[in-house]
Design an enzyme around this catalytic site. Structure first.
Site, mmCIF file in Angstrom:
data_model
loop_
_atom_site.group_PDB
_atom_site.id
_atom_site.type_symbol
_atom_site.label_atom_id
_atom_site.label_comp_id
_atom_site.label_asym_id
_atom_site.label_seq_id
_atom_site.Cartn_x
_atom_site.Cartn_y
_atom_site.Cartn_z
ATOM 1 N N LYS A 165 0.779 -1.244 0.000
ATOM 2 C CA LYS A 165 0.000 0.000 0.000
ATOM 3 C C LYS A 165 0.811 1.296 0.000
ATOM 4 O O LYS A 165 0.310 2.357 0.363
ATOM 5 C CB LYS A 165 -1.015 0.039 1.148
ATOM 6 C CG LYS A 165 -1.830 -1.212 1.343
ATOM 7 C CD LYS A 165 -2.311 -1.848 0.072
ATOM 8 C CE LYS A 165 -3.325 -1.021 -0.682
ATOM 9 N NZ LYS A 165 -3.613 -1.668 -1.999
ATOM 10 N N HIS A 190 6.890 -7.354 -2.362
ATOM 11 C CA HIS A 190 6.669 -6.750 -1.046
ATOM 12 C C HIS A 190 7.545 -7.429 0.006
ATOM 13 O O HIS A 190 7.343 -7.236 1.202
ATOM 14 C CB HIS A 190 5.206 -6.900 -0.626
ATOM 15 C CG HIS A 190 4.251 -6.066 -1.427
ATOM 16 N ND1 HIS A 190 4.480 -4.734 -1.714
ATOM 17 C CD2 HIS A 190 3.068 -6.363 -2.002
ATOM 18 C CE1 HIS A 190 3.463 -4.266 -2.429
ATOM 19 N NE2 HIS A 190 2.603 -5.238 -2.622
ATOM 20 N N SER A 245 -4.676 2.503 4.416
ATOM 21 C CA SER A 245 -4.830 1.941 3.077
ATOM 22 C C SER A 245 -4.848 0.414 3.127
ATOM 23 O O SER A 245 -5.645 -0.242 2.448
ATOM 24 C CB SER A 245 -3.682 2.436 2.192
ATOM 25 O OG SER A 245 -3.821 1.966 0.883
HETATM 26 P P1 A3P Z 1 -5.136 4.670 -0.725
HETATM 27 O O1 A3P Z 1 -5.718 3.364 -0.270
HETATM 28 O O2 A3P Z 1 -4.711 5.531 0.422
HETATM 29 O O3 A3P Z 1 -6.005 5.390 -1.672
HETATM 30 P P2 A3P Z 1 -0.133 -0.118 -3.710
HETATM 31 O O4 A3P Z 1 -0.256 0.062 -5.160
HETATM 32 O O5 A3P Z 1 1.280 -0.235 -3.262
HETATM 33 O O6 A3P Z 1 -1.010 -1.218 -3.228
HETATM 34 O O7 A3P Z 1 -0.630 1.245 -3.014
HETATM 35 C C1 A3P Z 1 -1.982 1.589 -3.070
HETATM 36 C C2 A3P Z 1 -2.188 3.041 -2.690
HETATM 37 O O8 A3P Z 1 -1.659 3.888 -3.717
HETATM 38 C C3 A3P Z 1 -3.673 3.356 -2.570
HETATM 39 O O9 A3P Z 1 -3.769 4.331 -1.524
HETATM 40 C C4 A3P Z 1 -3.954 3.942 -3.942
HETATM 41 O O10 A3P Z 1 -5.109 4.731 -4.026
HETATM 42 C C5 A3P Z 1 -2.693 4.780 -4.152
HETATM 43 N N1 A3P Z 1 -2.515 5.129 -5.569
HETATM 44 C C6 A3P Z 1 -2.582 4.326 -6.646
HETATM 45 N N2 A3P Z 1 -2.437 5.019 -7.784
HETATM 46 C C7 A3P Z 1 -2.264 6.314 -7.422
HETATM 47 C C8 A3P Z 1 -2.050 7.532 -8.155
HETATM 48 N N3 A3P Z 1 -1.993 7.544 -9.476
HETATM 49 N N4 A3P Z 1 -1.920 8.670 -7.439
HETATM 50 C C9 A3P Z 1 -1.973 8.671 -6.101
HETATM 51 N N5 A3P Z 1 -2.161 7.540 -5.353
HETATM 52 C C10 A3P Z 1 -2.313 6.383 -6.008
#
Ligand code: A3P
Length: 273
Positions: free
Chosen positions: A44, A86, A116
């Site tokens: 996340k 991860h 998240s």
């Molecule tokens: P939130 O749950 O706080 O919205 P991962 O990809 O490592 O699983 O991380 C997921 C987090 O990155 C989520 O956070 C997601 O919304 C955010 N995220 C994904 N794409 C994004 C973007 N283009 N800009 C900002 N945040 C993004």
């Protein structure tokens, strides 16, 4: 849905589930190539966002190479191979270090990470039942999460950077603040020099709203282990959403515990930008 949530168990000192350790031998024996690029993070932290950027930088296309877990690597036909993980640094297959592969690690502040992760876990049956928020937060502080303790994860990779020069450390908060600047730094680490137009095009297509409406990125429609009615995968994309979840008391307890766990670390995170 006929998919049962897994239990957490201790795996070489890290909390894991059967879904994350099933193919362990294959992962550990993985043969890296010198030009493989590793995208590493605690869950996340924005690794989908980062993968998407790398995908566009290298291949100009949006969805060909992202979402390839370590188990699917054998099928990756491209070069360089963009490999997402991860894993905590000590569980990484040795081959990556032997081949001196480039690694990009993205880290995100603990409070937004736990929020998240909580929402992600609610909607993802491949992970244990998150239960209610206050208990989840306690378990996060104890490191009882899939892929282990956030504190150990970020510190472990941060420490690795001191001895391994091919590691570029990024922060989600910096990416939110100025994605162009962070992309420039990333490109200079990778030895890439996209044209101004190319850069502009990539920045446009990796904006939150663009990614949120992209079904491939959101996995929606083709992952039976995720329940999109509970939460979307690309959820809020903000720094500071933790303020909508932490009570004042939880925040105080968290800060105190954080200070203790991070007291020897030089890592600095921002919880707002
Ligand atoms: P939130 O749950 O706080 O919205 P991962 O990809 O490592 O699983 O991380 C997921 C987090 O990155 C989520 O956070 C997601 O919304 C955010 N995220 C994904 N794409 C994004 C973007 N283009 N800009 C900002 N945040 C993004």
């Amino acid at each position: 849905m006929d998919f049962s949530r897994p239990e957490l168990f201790d795996f070489q000192g890290i909390s894991m589930t059967k879904y994350h350790t099933d193919k362990w031998e294959k992962i550990q024996n993985f043969q890296a190539r010198p030009n493989d690029i590793i995208i590493a993070s605690y869950p996340k932290a924005g690794s989908t966002w980062l993968s998407y950027i790398l995908d566009l930088l290298y291949f100009g296309s949006e969805t060909t190479h992202i979402f390839r877990g370590t188990e699917m690597l054998d099928k990756l036909p491209t070069s360089p191979r963009l490999i997402r993980t991860h894993l905590p640094v000590q569980l990484m297959p040795n081959s990556f270090w032997e081949q001196n592969c480039k690694v990009v690690y993205v880290a995100r502040n603990a409070k937004d990470s736990v929020v998240s992760y909580f929402h992600f876990q609610r909607m993802t049956l491949m992970f244990p039942e998150p239960e209610e928020w206050s208990r989840y937060l306690q378990r996060f502080m104890k490191g009882k999460m899939v892929f282990g303790s956030w504190y150990d994860h970020v510190n472990g990779w941060w420490k690795k950077k001191q001895s391994y020069s091919k590691l570029h450390f990024m922060f989600y908060e910096d990416m939110i603040e100025d994605i162009g600047r962070e992309m420039d730094k990333l490109c200079s680490f990778l030895g890439l020099s996209p044209s101004a137009e190319e850069k502009e095009r990539i920045i446009d297509s990796v904006q939150f709203d663009e990614m949120k409406t992209n079904d491939m990125v959101n996995f929606s429609g083709f992952v039976k282990q995720m329940n999109f009615k509970v939460s979307s995968f690309i959820r809020k994309g903000k720094v500071g959403d933790w303020k909508n979840h932490f009570t004042v008391a939880q925040n105080e307890e968290f800060d105190e515990d954080y200070g203790e766990k991070m007291k020897d670390s030089t890592l600095q995170f921002r919880t707002e930008v």
